[in-house]
Design an enzyme around this catalytic site. Structure first.
Site, PDB file in Angstrom:
ATOM      1  N   SER A  66       5.387  -3.398   2.907  1.00 15.20           N
ATOM      2  CA  SER A  66       4.222  -4.253   3.105  1.00 15.20           C
ATOM      3  C   SER A  66       3.400  -4.292   1.832  1.00 15.20           C
ATOM      4  CB  SER A  66       3.357  -3.681   4.216  1.00 15.20           C
ATOM      5  OG  SER A  66       2.868  -2.419   3.800  1.00 15.20           O
ATOM      6  N   LYS A  67       2.674  -5.388   1.704  1.00 19.28           N
ATOM      7  CA  LYS A  67       1.903  -5.566   0.468  1.00 19.28           C
ATOM      8  C   LYS A  67       0.784  -4.547   0.328  1.00 19.28           C
ATOM      9  CE  LYS A  67      -0.657  -9.296   2.612  1.00 19.28           C
ATOM     10  NZ  LYS A  67      -0.714 -10.719   2.820  1.00 19.28           N
ATOM     11  N   ARG A  68       0.398  -3.909   1.433  1.00 18.51           N
ATOM     12  CA  ARG A  68      -0.636  -2.880   1.329  1.00 18.51           C
ATOM     13  C   ARG A  68      -0.130  -1.685   0.521  1.00 18.51           C
ATOM     14  NH1 ARG A  68      -3.650  -5.867   1.818  1.00 18.51           N
ATOM     15  NH2 ARG A  68      -4.147  -7.066   3.658  1.00 18.51           N
ATOM     16  N   LYS A  69       1.173  -1.454   0.574  1.00 17.10           N
ATOM     17  CA  LYS A  69       1.689  -0.226  -0.042  1.00 17.10           C
ATOM     18  C   LYS A  69       2.539  -0.470  -1.276  1.00 17.10           C
ATOM     19  CE  LYS A  69       0.735   2.426   3.824  1.00 17.10           C
ATOM     20  NZ  LYS A  69       1.248   2.461   5.168  1.00 17.10           N
TER      21      LYS A  69
ATOM     22  N   ARG B 201      -5.735  -4.315  -4.984  1.00 16.76           N
ATOM     23  CA  ARG B 201      -5.161  -3.331  -4.044  1.00 16.76           C
ATOM     24  C   ARG B 201      -5.132  -1.951  -4.673  1.00 16.76           C
ATOM     25  NH1 ARG B 201      -0.800  -7.468  -3.224  1.00 16.76           N
ATOM     26  NH2 ARG B 201      -1.695  -8.785  -1.602  1.00 16.76           N
TER      27      ARG B 201
END
Ligand code: GLU
Length: 489
Positions: free
Chosen positions: A260-263, A478
């Site tokens: 996922s783009k969060r990680k 991020r």
């Protein structure tokens, strides 16, 4: 002598990305496996654009998909831009084909018109939830009489077309990597095939196209396994042969959750703009459980696309989720960079992070702000650095707590993720957010400036982030949030 006419159908595979945003590393991963499989067997590799979900459609996405796959060197034999004998390869140009095929299913009784309204569906869903049943279509319109259907049609009631999934029994298919998989029909919903706007859903369009494009092997991510029984039922409803299915393991974050783009950065545009070499990215994806023997090249983990074509073996595919470890990708990229001849290293810089286009765009932003040419770097280093992290004195507005500032930064990230990358779109979007959260324009823009540039002064902010690019800006935001989270602990 082998009889010519006994030879099996030529291998045809496809990837079918949806143009809903930046091209995803997962698309490159599945693309690579399809490419290797086709190349190794003298087959054809097709690129089909699945753009029937108009709500999620992003106009610039298709071209970005083409560019990213070409950058990686995964050339397709047939596709919207190169044509081919089974076109059109863009689903929005095939709506008439899907409509006809939906009619065929209505005619043979394997599909039906459903006139239920959104409110009726919602009420039934709530009832099911209350009864702790899995939400699914209650079947109200399955048994409408011909007269009732005529009446509804005459009254011009909008309808969708649903698949008539048998109420009893189960569907079994073979996954080439996992063996037989069985789904009880109780767990297979009467899937909508055609929406009321006349567009097909993914399921109908995907099956019709795979059949008409003579795809022999559907190699896709494992998240589609639960769709496969619906697809198998559709092939059966049409009386068509069923292709082989290979469901590749999903790429995972370090903590094993779905990538996922969060990680992790997941946009291929990011990797290109941040200066990863396509050879390294492909090599890395090839290591992701993708069928490479462990010991090619005397146990090094470095191999070229040509070596992958030679050594790829489906028997080596591991279905346990491969971990997308950015540290490893960076290490591998470093290996590739060190192996470049100095002139090639320079050429790589000049075609990416120091390209003429990039430099001239940046020059345009600072010309009126320098007194000597030597000051160029003072104003622009954040365009060239990778690791920019402002300290609290720089990013924290005087009247704000750390907590509310980080919460607002997360909101900025969320709105910027969704916006078109142009000053016309960025400015009102950020301002609207500021108004909603009662952050002054100054606080709002200073925070973003601090995150992107690391300082309190910069060339015009919005123009700068446009030039810096969406993928890298979002990555920087991020990373900022991640770093702050780490500090709070
Ligand atoms: N359009 C689907 C996607 O975006 C294709 C899935 C498949 O390969 O069937 O991934």
């Amino acid at each position: 002598m082998t009889e010519l006419n006994s030879s099996p159908a030529p291998i045809r595979v496809r990837i079918a990305p949806s143009p809903t945003g930046d091209p995803h590393v997962g698309t490159a991963y599945i693309g690579l496996v399809n490419y290797l499989y086709a190349r190794q067997r003298g087959g054809q590799f097709v690129l089909r654009i699945e753009d029937t979900d108009r709500a999620r459609f992003v106009g610039t996405s298709e071209q970005m998909i083409f560019d990213a796959l070409r950058w990686l060197g995964l050339a397709w034999d047939e596709g919207p831009d190169v044509g081919g004998p089974y076109g059109p390869y863009r689903q929005s140009e095939r709506t008439e084909i899907y409509r006809k095929h939906a009619e065929m299913l209505l005619a043979n009784g394997t599909a039906y018109r459903c006139f239920c309204t959104a409110e009726e569906l919602e009420a039934s869903r709530k009832q099911q939830m209350a009864a702790k049943l899995p939400p699914r279509y209650a079947g109200t319109c399955r048994a409408l009489s011909a007269a009732q259907i005529e009446e509804n049609l005459a009254a011009q009631k909008p309808f969708v077309i649903r698949m008539k999934v048998p109420t009893e029994g189960s569907t079994t298919f073979t996954d080439e990597l996992r063996g037989e998989i069985t789904f009880d029909h109780f767990n297979v919903d009467d899937q909508v095939l055609m929406k009321s706007d006349g567009f097909p859903t993914y399921h109908l369009a995907n099956v019709v196209d795979d059949y008409l494009m003579q795809i022999t092997d559907v190699i896709r991510a494992e998240e589609w396994i639960s769709s496969t029984p619906k697809h198998v039922l559709l092939y059966q409803a049409f009386g068509w042969p069923i292709p082989r299915f290979w469901h590749m393991p999903l790429l995972r974050n370090l903590d094993k959750s779905k990538i996922s783009k969060r990680k992790n950065p997941v946009s291929l545009v990011y990797y290109r703009q941040a200066g990863f070499l396509p050879e390294a990215v492909l090599n890395f994806l090839g290591l992701m459980g993708g069928g490479m023997p462990a010991d090619i090249n005397n146990a090094t983990e470095k191999f070229t696309l040509a070596e992958m074509v030679e050594h790829f073996d489906v028997k080596n595919i591991r279905t346990a989720g491969p971990v997308f470890d950015l540290t490893k990708l960076k290490w591998l990229n470093g290996e590739y960079i060190r192996a470049l001849a100095p002139a090639d290293f320079y050429a790589a810089l000049r075609s990416t992070v120091l390209s003429d286009t990039y430099l001239s765009e940046i020059a345009g932003l600072v010309q009126t702000r320098v007194e000597t040419l030597g000051q160029f770097g003072d104003l622009t280093h954040f365009f060239f650095a990778d690791n920019i992290l402002p300290v609290q004195e720089v990013f924290l507005p005087k009247k704000r707590t750390l907590e509310e500032t980080l919460a607002f930064a997360a909101e900025q990230l969320a709105v910027l993720e969704a916006v078109d990358w142009s000053t016309e779109a960025l400015e009102p979007t950020l301002k609207k957010l500021g108004e909603e959260k009662q952050w002054s324009v100054k606080e709002n823009f200073m925070l973003l400036r601090a995150i992107v540039t690391g300082g309190t002064m910069s060339p015009p902010l919005l123009e700068s982030v446009i030039v810096f690019g969406k993928a890298r800006t979002l990555d920087r935001m991020r990373r900022f949030l991640e770093a702050q989270k780490g500090q709070k602990k």
